[in-house]
Design a protein around this motif. Structure first.
Motif, mmCIF file in Angstrom:
data_model
loop_
_atom_site.group_PDB
_atom_site.id
_atom_site.type_symbol
_atom_site.label_atom_id
_atom_site.label_comp_id
_atom_site.label_asym_id
_atom_site.label_seq_id
_atom_site.Cartn_x
_atom_site.Cartn_y
_atom_site.Cartn_z
ATOM 1 N N TYR A 96 3.368 -7.894 3.981
ATOM 2 C CA TYR A 96 3.676 -8.872 2.671
ATOM 3 C C TYR A 96 3.445 -8.251 1.479
ATOM 4 C CZ TYR A 96 3.450 -12.329 6.294
ATOM 5 O OH TYR A 96 3.506 -13.041 7.597
ATOM 6 N N ASN A 97 3.800 -7.017 1.490
ATOM 7 C CA ASN A 97 3.832 -6.250 0.296
ATOM 8 C C ASN A 97 5.173 -5.064 0.493
ATOM 9 O OD1 ASN A 97 2.692 -4.282 1.795
ATOM 10 N ND2 ASN A 97 0.851 -4.490 0.790
ATOM 11 N N GLY A 151 7.857 -10.891 3.000
ATOM 12 C CA GLY A 151 7.526 -12.472 2.950
ATOM 13 C C GLY A 151 8.232 -12.747 1.577
ATOM 14 N N ASN A 152 7.584 -13.629 0.714
ATOM 15 C CA ASN A 152 8.441 -13.887 -0.546
ATOM 16 C C ASN A 152 7.945 -12.964 -1.727
ATOM 17 O OD1 ASN A 152 10.451 -15.516 0.212
ATOM 18 N ND2 ASN A 152 8.826 -17.424 0.369
ATOM 19 N N ASN A 153 6.808 -12.019 -1.132
ATOM 20 C CA ASN A 153 6.355 -11.211 -2.247
ATOM 21 C C ASN A 153 7.250 -9.992 -2.741
ATOM 22 O OD1 ASN A 153 4.030 -12.842 -2.225
ATOM 23 N ND2 ASN A 153 3.057 -11.448 -0.402
#
Lengths: 297, 349
Positions: free
Chosen positions: A161-162, A243-245
């Motif tokens: 998620y990065n 993800g949305n990151n």
């Protein structure tokens, strides 16, 4: 005398049948591309200049609003920048990791060669989605790596998620493309050319940089182009591992089309991505042709 | 410049012995050709000298320096490959300059030496061409220039003319010989073409299945072969099986199917083969070894008339006459050969 001999030669009974004209050979694939690629694309271009509507895909009102919104908002610029930066970094990393591997494949002989190729291509047999879930098992907060770290009392690492997670996924997926392209070019180099350099006094290292590396550039360039384009349009990996990151253009476009149901704006974003990619590739191909002047055309 | 000495060199590839206990000396300034059929180990020998391969046994010296385990970049060897192996991404000038640049010579010196050598191989004006823009003969000269510009201790040539057309190949033979003499450089020249070896070599080394057969000047190889294989490999040869009867007036008397003949050689007794070259047989003028046969085949070769002549004892001789001396199939033919043109080799081998 010469003419008599000429005349005496028997006529060939039937002319050798030549291959069908190129147009005919291009037709099937050409037709396919026109119907399923060109027509939708033209339609998207048109749509990107139209207005959003309620209860319909778009309203037939011509506007520049969509483009102005993209170029006027730094948010979109940042996403575009991140998309290109990620694709570029993926390209560089696949090259750095892939070149030694390609060298090993190109120089392998006997049974080692098919084995290496199989190991290289095996990941391609599994789709990007499955592979991304595989990475999640390894990289997640309760994933294998973090379990080990915790057991060793080293706390916990943010691996997913990065940007890092997305990069790991992208490099993994596109590495084989780079390796195959570079290995193909390396195989084209006659071994005597490297030996000639050695005999002229160049060390193995120098021989590599002055002879092997420049001669492998055609493969490096085509591999880099392939990986860059693929990474630029990647959707599954960024969304699963970022993800949305880690917002990139393809994610934004899909969101716009499916979630916001704003087809004209989504089309405009797709066009901007496409246009910028074209500019980058054009500059790239120009530079590539300069570097490869020596190749016979 | 230095001599090349191979002492008992053996090279194996897995179970295959490519070179077996080869001892060979190339003198300073000499051009020695390694001649043999394909697969005889001649290219392997060249690669051992170049340092691309390391022998399992034996030593290789350049002059007094032991180079057996020295990597190629420290041997100061000039090589011309069969396919030239020019750097395709470099111009003619860059190709030739490569060896000087890696030696770290100042740019001005590199430029002047490249210009000088290109002048000598007549490539001035082509400096900025890429290899693919050159003809085969020009590429060949670039390869020579690139190998010579570094002032190598020894020059190695691996079938350098094999990829040229027949006419150019003929010219380049003399050109390479001229260049080698001019530079006075110790040269090992690998070829499977005996005509090339004859024209070029100070001495020829014949190699068969990795084993040295004979080393001698071309004329000696041709006139005084040490074995049946050598006589057969170099030029055409008739072999007459026979038994040594004794010596007379410095010549050997050998009993053969066509009668007792006088010939030269070192054998003293036992079974031997008498070698007679087709061109040594000539119309009978009342000489020593006289034969009568019947012409079976006649082939016109332009500068020669090639005949197959059936002789007593079931022997068929290959005869090459000048076309001024004609003979027709079915006609009897009286021939003779001089004792000094008939050479005896051991029957075996």
């Amino acid at each position: 005398m010469a003419r008599a001999v000429e005349l005496a030669r028997p006529e060939p009974r039937r002319p050798v049948r030549s291959a069908p004209p190129a147009v005919l050979l291009l037709l099937p694939a050409g037709l396919f591309l026109v119907v399923f690629f060109l027509v939708p694309y033209v339609n998207m271009v048109r749509m990107s200049f139209l207005t959003k509507a309620q209860g319909a895909a778009f309203a037939n009102v011509v506007t520049l609003e969509n483009y102005l919104r993209i170029f006027g908002d730094t948010f979109y610029w940042r996403v575009i920048g991140r998309t290109f930066w990620l694709a570029g970094l993926t390209t560089v990393l696949t090259l750095v990791l892939g070149y030694p591997l390609a060298y090993a494949v190109a120089r392998a002989s006997g049974p080692r060669r098919p084995l290496l190729l199989m190991l290289l291509l095996a990941p391609l047999l599994v789709g990007a989605v499955v592979r991304s879930y595989g990475w999640m098992i390894l990289l997640g907060r309760v994933g294998l790596i973090n379990q080990v770290l915790r057991a060793l009392g080293r706390g916990e690492a943010e691996l997913m998620y990065n940007i890092l997670g997305v990069l790991i996924g992208l490099v993994h997926v596109y590495l084989p493309f780079m390796v195959l392209a570079v290995a193909g070019a390396l195989e084209q180099i006659p071994p005597d050319v490297e030996l000639a350099a050695r005999s002229l006094g160049a060390s193995p290292w120098r021989t590599f940089w002055r002879v092997t590396w420049p001669l492998s550039l055609p493969g490096v360039f085509s591999g880099a182009m392939l990986v860059f384009v693929l990474a630029l349009s990647a959707y599954v990996i960024p969304i699963l591992l970022g993800g949305n990151n880690v917002l990139v253009m393809p994610m934004l476009i899909v969101q716009m089309l499916l979630d916001a149901f704003n087809w004209p704006f989504g089309s405009a974003m797709a066009m901007v991505l496409f246009g910028l990619a074209c500019v980058v590739l054009w500059a790239y191909v120009k530079a590539m042709n300069r570097a490869l002047r020596w190749i016979p055309r | 410049m230095a001599s090349i000495q191979l002492e008992g060199v053996t090279k194996r590839f897995g179970p295959v012995v490519a070179i077996h206990r080869l001892t060979l000396h190339v003198q300073e300034g000499e051009l020695l050709t390694l001649l043999g059929p394909s697969g005889c180990g001649k290219t392997t020998t060249l690669r051992l000298v170049a340092g691309f391969l390391i022998p399992e046994e034996g030593r290789i010296h350049f002059g007094t320096l032991d180079v057996t385990h020295l990597p190629p970049e420290h041997r100061n060897v000039g090589i011309v490959f069969q396919n030239y192996a020019l750097f395709p991404h470099m111009t003619v000038a860059q190709n030739v300059a490569f060896g000087l640049e890696v030696r770290g010579l100042p740019n001005a010196e590199v430029r002047s030496r490249v210009g000088e050598i290109l002048e000598r191989v007549q490539l001035r004006g082509l400096e900025h061409r890429y290899p693919h823009q050159l003809s085969g003969g020009q590429q060949q000269r670039v390869a020579l220039a690139r190998a010579l510009v570094i002032n190598p201790q020894v020059l190695l040539l691996d079938e350098p003319l094999a990829n040229l057309d027949a006419k150019l190949r003929e010219e380049m033979r003399f050109y390479i010989r001229h260049l080698q003499r001019e530079f006075g450089i110790t040269t090992l020249y690998v070829t499977h073409d005996q005509a090339e070896a004859m024209v070029l070599a100070d001495r020829i080394a014949l190699l068969r299945d990795g084993i040295l057969q004979q080393v001698a000047p071309p004329e000696e190889i041709y006139r005084r072969p040490q074995s049946r294989w050598v006589a057969d490999f170099v030029g055409l040869c008739n072999f007459l099986p026979g038994r040594v009867l004794g010596r007379e007036d410095g010549f050997l008397l050998v009993d053969t199917p066509i009668g007792v003949v006088r010939c030269s050689g070192t054998a003293d007794a036992g079974r031997v083969l008498v070698c007679v070259r087709p061109e040594s047989l000539r119309p009978d003028a009342g000489g020593t070894n006289r034969i009568v046969g019947v012409v079976r085949e006649r082939t016109f070769l332009g500068n020669l008339l090639d005949l197959q002549v059936a002789c007593p004892g079931g022997v068929v001789l290959r005869v090459q006459l000048t076309p001024t001396q004609d003979a027709r199939p079915g006609e009897p033919l009286h021939l003779e050969f001089r004792p000094q043109d008939a050479w005896v080799v051991p029957e075996d081998g």
